[in-house]
Write a protein that holds these residues in place. Structure first.
Motif, PDB file in Angstrom:
ATOM      1  N   UNK A  48      11.403  13.720  -9.626  1.00 19.38           N
ATOM      2  CA  UNK A  48      10.834  13.305 -10.909  1.00 19.38           C
ATOM      3  C   UNK A  48      11.734  13.728 -12.064  1.00 19.38           C
ATOM      4  N   UNK A  49      12.262  14.932 -11.965  1.00 20.03           N
ATOM      5  CA  UNK A  49      13.175  15.397 -13.008  1.00 20.03           C
ATOM      6  C   UNK A  49      14.444  14.553 -13.043  1.00 20.03           C
ATOM      7  N   UNK A  50      14.940  14.203 -11.861  1.00 24.75           N
ATOM      8  CA  UNK A  50      16.171  13.428 -11.755  1.00 24.75           C
ATOM      9  C   UNK A  50      15.981  11.992 -12.211  1.00 24.75           C
ATOM     10  N   UNK A  51      14.834  11.379 -11.865  1.00 28.44           N
ATOM     11  CA  UNK A  51      14.688   9.932 -12.040  1.00 28.44           C
ATOM     12  C   UNK A  51      13.800   9.536 -13.223  1.00 28.44           C
ATOM     13  N   UNK A  52      12.788  10.340 -13.535  1.00 26.71           N
ATOM     14  CA  UNK A  52      11.793   9.893 -14.517  1.00 26.71           C
ATOM     15  C   UNK A  52      11.759  10.694 -15.816  1.00 26.71           C
ATOM     16  N   UNK A  53      12.240  11.914 -15.800  1.00 28.82           N
ATOM     17  CA  UNK A  53      12.019  12.799 -16.950  1.00 28.82           C
ATOM     18  C   UNK A  53      12.731  12.331 -18.216  1.00 28.82           C
ATOM     19  N   UNK A  54      13.817  11.561 -18.075  1.00 28.81           N
ATOM     20  CA  UNK A  54      14.566  11.140 -19.264  1.00 28.81           C
ATOM     21  C   UNK A  54      14.006   9.880 -19.913  1.00 28.81           C
ATOM     22  N   UNK A  55      13.025   9.249 -19.275  1.00 26.85           N
ATOM     23  CA  UNK A  55      12.504   7.981 -19.770  1.00 26.85           C
ATOM     24  C   UNK A  55      11.384   8.136 -20.775  1.00 26.85           C
ATOM     25  N   UNK A  56      10.698   7.042 -21.089  1.00 25.90           N
ATOM     26  CA  UNK A  56       9.592   7.088 -22.058  1.00 25.90           C
ATOM     27  C   UNK A  56       8.403   7.860 -21.511  1.00 25.90           C
ATOM     28  N   UNK A  57       7.490   8.208 -22.382  1.00 25.83           N
ATOM     29  CA  UNK A  57       6.285   8.947 -22.005  1.00 25.83           C
ATOM     30  C   UNK A  57       5.331   7.980 -21.304  1.00 25.83           C
ATOM     31  N   UNK A  58       5.169   8.168 -19.988  1.00 15.96           N
ATOM     32  CA  UNK A  58       4.323   7.254 -19.210  1.00 15.96           C
ATOM     33  C   UNK A  58       2.895   7.234 -19.744  1.00 15.96           C
ATOM     34  N   UNK A  59       2.352   8.380 -20.117  1.00 11.35           N
ATOM     35  CA  UNK A  59       0.961   8.443 -20.561  1.00 11.35           C
ATOM     36  C   UNK A  59       0.706   7.607 -21.805  1.00 11.35           C
TER      37      UNK A  59
END
Length: 588
Positions: A48-59
């Motif tokens: 998650x840190x590698x793939x998703x953490x840099x993107x927009x706020x999912x919530x």
């Protein structure tokens, strides 16, 4: 010699001792953390840190409003062209396919259908093209990518979104998918440094899941995903990251790599890699992790030993390692990790799609009267304009609205007149539809050269079923129809094989409860038949349903055998029956 220590000095000494003690505790804790086995949560947190953490706020965008652009009536389903917000000023476009005539209050299982690599994106899995195929090979390729349509015809709600850089989400006016992906990655890098297209796909599909689970005709507890090639990679990534995915079919995606150290949950090499804040590995290396993250949920991993696109050495050992990992996660529970190898290259062939659909039905379709068995319930067919089914070109797939089920685990004996023929609800799905002839001895469901039928055994009792929507018929009118019933295999010889069975038509209103006998039809007689696809006997029958069957969201008809007399020397001697040319008259 006496020392005098002031109160402030004593306090400083106490703080120093406390700090040393705390540092010792921290040191011990860190040592323990380093020595404990690596968990699934550790892997997921790292990915998650590698793939998703840099993107927009999912919530912030987790529950967008879906806008319907246009609705299209198709054969067996309705297709909605929709859009929804996935980021600031950024829409995702998708097709929502809804089986015809879902009864009010009924929730259907749903399947996400990410598309393979194709400039047209979502159009690929629903069969929308600008022109005809230019060759038989292209025609076959198009047919082998229609998983969103084929699943909708089997009663699933399907959802096919455009991946970023494909379909309606291309940033450049012209150019193929490579140029478009580069353009979209450039856009992402400027807005969210470090965020990749792979992370973007997972993020977008998580929002698609949220769209699906909020639809009032979708069962949020039974959502799956299926994908081919690029879509397969997206399928296993989402299954790893989002536990709302109950079952995932992965066909011809990235291969599983076997590196012994990465399957050892005590491996310092794996521990070091996962703790690296700047992981450089790509999809090929991380595919192992996504499968591990999906455990113990259901996964069907299909791959070709002749795939020219990808291959990895020791692939069997890799899948064995996955199975062992599933076992460690599942404990004593059923291990539902499945692998199917075929030799058809980088394709999604009839065999692998048929396997995939039945596999999804077994895991996602709702249960009927027996809670221990999952029974497929086909979507009802609208008969407003009449209906005809001649079973042309069905091969090994059921037409929309049709299925075969097992009514009992014990065959007909004739000793219980109250259950001859059986009237109770089915207890299980029937086996895979196979190609058959009068020579077919197995107790299976068959396509007898364009005629749909079955052969019972001593421990199996099948029934052919069609589900109809009769809401268009006024209660003052009755529904009339006809069909051909036939005997395919018949070994009656008057001595060792004297069994006589009869095919009976039954009905029920709704999807649960017992059936009611409606019409007796054909019996196997003395015309012996053990070869070919020409029936031993065939007759046409008409029927009329009671008026209470009119104006109903679901009426089901089924054909089942009735014991008449006699015996067989061996189960192979049982007759097989089939149905063809089923027609419902148009009722005004």
């Amino acid at each position: 010699m006496k020392f005098k220590i002031s109160h402030s000095e004593l306090k400083m000494l106490g703080n120093y001792c406390a700090m040393v003690s705390l540092m010792s505790i921290i040191s011990i804790t860190l040592t323990y953390a380093q020595n404990r086995p690596i968990t699934q949560d550790d892997i997921r947190a790292s990915m998650e840190k590698h793939l998703l953490s840099m993107g927009p706020d999912y919530n912030k965008y987790a529950h967008p409003k879906m806008e319907v652009i246009k609705k299209f009536k198709e054969d067996g389903y309705e297709r909605w062209h929709v859009k929804y917000l996935v980021d600031e000023n950024e829409y995702c476009y998708a097709y929502l396919l809804i089986p015809n005539n879902i009864p009010k209050g009924v929730k259907r299982p749903a399947v996400l259908c990410p598309h393979p690599t194709a400039n047209i994106g979502k159009d690929r899995v629903v069969g929308i093209y600008q022109g005809p195929a230019q060759s038989p090979a292209e025609e076959q390729s198009r047919a082998n990518r229609l998983y969103a349509v084929e699943l909708a015809k089997k009663g699933f709600v399907t959802f096919a979104p455009d991946r970023a850089a494909y379909g309606e989400r291309r940033l450049e006016k012209d150019g193929g998918f490579t140029l478009q992906m580069n353009a979209f990655q450039k856009y992402l890098s400027a807005k969210y440094p470090g965020f990749t297209l792979s992370g973007k796909s997972v993020y977008d599909l998580k929002i698609a899941l949220s769209i699906l689970e909020k639809l009032d005709f979708v069962d949020p507890e039974n959502i799956g995903i299926i994908g081919h090639s690029l879509g397969a990679i997206d399928a296993i990534m989402l299954a790893g990251f989002d536990q709302r995915v109950k079952a995932a079919v992965v066909n011809s995606g990235s291969p599983i790599r076997y590196e012994a150290a990465w399957w050892d949950m005590n491996s310092n090499e794996l521990r070091t890699y996962l703790q690296n804040p700047d992981i450089k590995g790509g999809l090929d290396k991380h595919m192992n992790f996504y499968v591990m993250m999906a455990a113990p949920r259901s996964v069907l991993y299909q791959y070709s030993i002749a795939d020219p696109a990808y291959w990895e050495p020791n692939i069997v050992e890799a899948h064995r390692a996955i199975y062992n990992y599933y076992s460690s996660i599942s404990g004593t529970k059923k291990i539902d990790y499945n692998v199917y190898f075929h030799g058809q290259g980088h394709d999604f062939t009839d065999d692998s799609r048929t396997l995939s659909y039945r596999w999804l039905e077994n895991r996602l379709m709702k249960k009927q009267s027996n809670p221990d068995k999952e029974v497929f319930v086909p979507a009802a067919i609208d008969i407003a304009n009449g209906y005809a089914q001649h079973f042309d070109n069905i091969e090994n797939s059921y037409p929309a609205g049709w299925t075969m089920s097992m009514v009992a685990r014990v065959g007909q004996t004739g000793t219980d007149p109250n259950k001859n023929p059986r009237t109770q609800a089915p207890v299980a799905n029937a086996p895979k539809l196979m190609m058959g002839t009068a020579a077919s001895k197995g107790n299976f469901v068959y396509n007898f050269g364009g005629k749909l039928g079955f052969k019972n055994g001593s421990s199996s009792d099948y029934a052919l079923l069609v589900s109809l929507n009769t809401k268009s018929v006024k209660t003052s009118k009755s529904i009339k129809g006809q069909f051909d019933a036939m005997v395919m295999r018949n070994l009656y010889d008057g001595t060792n094989n004297t069994l006589i069975n009869e095919l009976v038509l039954q009905y029920r209103i709704g999807e649960t409860g017992d059936f009611i006998n409606l019409k007796e039809t054909i019996r196997n007689g003395e015309n012996k038949q053990t070869i070919g696809i020409k029936p031993a006997d065939i007759k046409n029958f008409t029927f009329e349903l009671p008026k209470e069957c009119s104006n109903q969201p679901v009426v089901q008809l089924r054909w089942i055998t009735k014991y008449i007399s006699g015996k067989v020397e061996h189960s192979d001697g049982r007759p097989s029956f089939a149905v063809d040319n089923f027609i419902i008259e148009k009722t005004l």
